[in-house]
Design an enzyme around this catalytic site. Structure first.
Site, PDB file in Angstrom:
ATOM      1  N   ARG A 216     109.263 -19.495  42.012  1.00 16.71           N
ATOM      2  CA  ARG A 216     110.147 -19.079  43.090  1.00 16.71           C
ATOM      3  C   ARG A 216     111.567 -19.586  42.878  1.00 16.71           C
ATOM      4  O   ARG A 216     112.454 -19.304  43.675  1.00 16.71           O
ATOM      5  CB  ARG A 216     109.618 -19.670  44.381  1.00 16.71           C
TER       6      ARG A 216
ATOM      7  N   ARG B  90     102.078  -8.852  60.827  1.00 17.61           N
ATOM      8  CA  ARG B  90     100.991  -9.365  59.978  1.00 17.61           C
ATOM      9  C   ARG B  90     100.167 -10.441  60.693  1.00 17.61           C
ATOM     10  O   ARG B  90     100.706 -11.309  61.373  1.00 17.61           O
ATOM     11  CB  ARG B  90     101.597  -9.964  58.702  1.00 17.61           C
TER      12      ARG B  90
ATOM     13  N   ARG C  38     100.855 -16.315  61.270  1.00 22.09           N
ATOM     14  CA  ARG C  38     101.444 -17.481  60.608  1.00 22.09           C
ATOM     15  C   ARG C  38     102.738 -17.871  61.327  1.00 22.09           C
ATOM     16  O   ARG C  38     103.519 -17.012  61.702  1.00 22.09           O
ATOM     17  CB  ARG C  38     101.765 -17.150  59.142  1.00 22.09           C
TER      18      ARG C  38
ATOM     19  N   LYS D  33     102.687  -8.681  47.817  1.00 25.33           N
ATOM     20  CA  LYS D  33     102.205  -9.435  46.643  1.00 25.33           C
ATOM     21  C   LYS D  33     100.742  -9.858  46.810  1.00 25.33           C
ATOM     22  O   LYS D  33      99.948  -9.691  45.895  1.00 25.33           O
ATOM     23  CB  LYS D  33     103.064 -10.690  46.415  1.00 25.33           C
TER      24      LYS D  33
ATOM     25  N   ARG E  38     113.380 -17.184  55.536  1.00 20.86           N
ATOM     26  CA  ARG E  38     112.695 -16.955  54.257  1.00 20.86           C
ATOM     27  C   ARG E  38     113.410 -15.889  53.436  1.00 20.86           C
ATOM     28  O   ARG E  38     113.463 -15.975  52.210  1.00 20.86           O
ATOM     29  CB  ARG E  38     111.240 -16.558  54.511  1.00 20.86           C
TER      30      ARG E  38
HETATM   31  P1  AMP Z   1     104.060 -17.531  50.701  1.00 27.65           P
HETATM   32  O1  AMP Z   1     102.681 -17.382  51.248  1.00 27.65           O
HETATM   33  O2  AMP Z   1     104.143 -17.259  49.236  1.00 27.65           O
HETATM   34  O3  AMP Z   1     105.076 -16.757  51.515  1.00 27.65           O
HETATM   35  O4  AMP Z   1     104.447 -19.093  50.844  1.00 27.65           O
HETATM   36  C1  AMP Z   1     104.474 -19.708  52.109  1.00 27.65           C
HETATM   37  C2  AMP Z   1     105.339 -20.945  52.056  1.00 27.65           C
HETATM   38  O5  AMP Z   1     104.791 -21.882  51.117  1.00 27.65           O
HETATM   39  C3  AMP Z   1     106.765 -20.719  51.594  1.00 27.65           C
HETATM   40  O6  AMP Z   1     107.628 -20.279  52.626  1.00 27.65           O
HETATM   41  C4  AMP Z   1     107.125 -22.130  51.090  1.00 27.65           C
HETATM   42  O7  AMP Z   1     107.332 -23.008  52.181  1.00 27.65           O
HETATM   43  C5  AMP Z   1     105.836 -22.567  50.421  1.00 27.65           C
HETATM   44  N1  AMP Z   1     105.772 -22.135  49.004  1.00 27.65           N
HETATM   45  C6  AMP Z   1     104.875 -21.256  48.446  1.00 27.65           C
HETATM   46  N2  AMP Z   1     105.098 -21.114  47.124  1.00 27.65           N
HETATM   47  C7  AMP Z   1     106.152 -21.912  46.840  1.00 27.65           C
HETATM   48  C8  AMP Z   1     106.874 -22.187  45.641  1.00 27.65           C
HETATM   49  N3  AMP Z   1     106.547 -21.594  44.464  1.00 27.65           N
HETATM   50  N4  AMP Z   1     107.903 -23.067  45.713  1.00 27.65           N
HETATM   51  C9  AMP Z   1     108.237 -23.674  46.863  1.00 27.65           C
HETATM   52  N5  AMP Z   1     107.620 -23.427  48.035  1.00 27.65           N
HETATM   53  C10 AMP Z   1     106.570 -22.577  48.038  1.00 27.65           C
END
Ligand code: AMP
Length: 219
Positions: free
Chosen positions: A92, A129, A161, A17, A172
């Protein structure tokens, strides 16, 4: 087409993404809005929001709908988002999707692109990554930037990360199945869902996305 072009990009963590949104943002001249990037920046800068969410992010759990909805609402008020946005990592949950609809009013989401990948592929991708803490550039563990720990774009630190470690990846993926996968039906019922094979070279995925966008008069 109304003025604001809101494109939701869905897919498991590691589906590509972020990479695709960066490419498309340039092509479509609308910003890439990643709630994960916004939250990670808050953690890095030790803001009040960052301190509140740090442990949740590290564990690979979701932060509250209320908080994320507020961050997106604030981001949408900025001038560059008036033409539209590529949403990465938001919505999400169904609650967030409903909040997004309410926020957009008549404009609405134009299309939801789902990047389809298997759990095996994303687990392999996420484990290898590495990311730049400053600009978010994405590398593989075998890239020179990952080995040297320095980003060639901006000189920032390139790190793994915490939520790309094996235990958090599993968590996740579970959270994705439970909370986010139901959004496919949500957007399909509204006639907005387009499925794209995410298991191809990045430029081929971009080409497929541009094709589904153009079929709907976007881009
Ligand atoms: P990502 O980079 O999109 O994988 O997001 C990293 C982390 O940020 C996720 O595992 C959640 O802890 C938090 N996060 C990001 N976007 C959301 C969302 N829309 N709702 C809730 N938590 C989020």
């Amino acid at each position: 087409m109304s003025a604001r072009v809101i494109i939701v990009v869905l897919g498991k963590q590691g589906a590509g993404k972020g990479t695709q949104c960066k490419r498309l943002a340039e092509h479509l001249a609308i910003p890439h809005v990643s709630t994960g990037d916004i939250l990670r920046a808050a953690v890095r800068d030790r803001t009040a929001v960052g301190l509140e969410v740090a442990a949740t992010l590290e564990a690979g759990q979701l932060v509250s709908d209320e908080l994320v909805n507020r961050l997106v609402e604030e981001r949408f008020e900025q001038p560059d988002a008036q033409r539209g946005a590529l949403l990465d990592g938001f919505p999400r949950t169904e609650g967030q999707a409903l909040a997004l609809d309410a926020l957009l009013g008549d404009d609405g989401v134009k299309i939801c692109v789902n990047l389809e990948v298997t759990n095996e592929l994303v687990t392999a991708r996420l484990s290898s990554r590495r990311v730049c803490q400053e600009c978010g550039a994405i590398y593989r563990d075998t890239d020179i930037e990952a080995i040297s720990g320095t980003c060639t774009n901006c000189g920032g630190d390139v790190i793994q990360r915490a939520d790309d470690l094996p235990e958090a990846i599993l968590k996740r993926l579970e959270v994705y199945e439970r909370d986010t996968a139901p959004l496919l039906a949500f957007y399909e019922q509204r006639g907005l869902l387009a499925r794209v094979d995410g298991d191809q070279d990045a430029q081929d995925v971009t080409a497929d996305i541009l094709e589904v966008l153009s079929e709907r008069g976007i881009g």
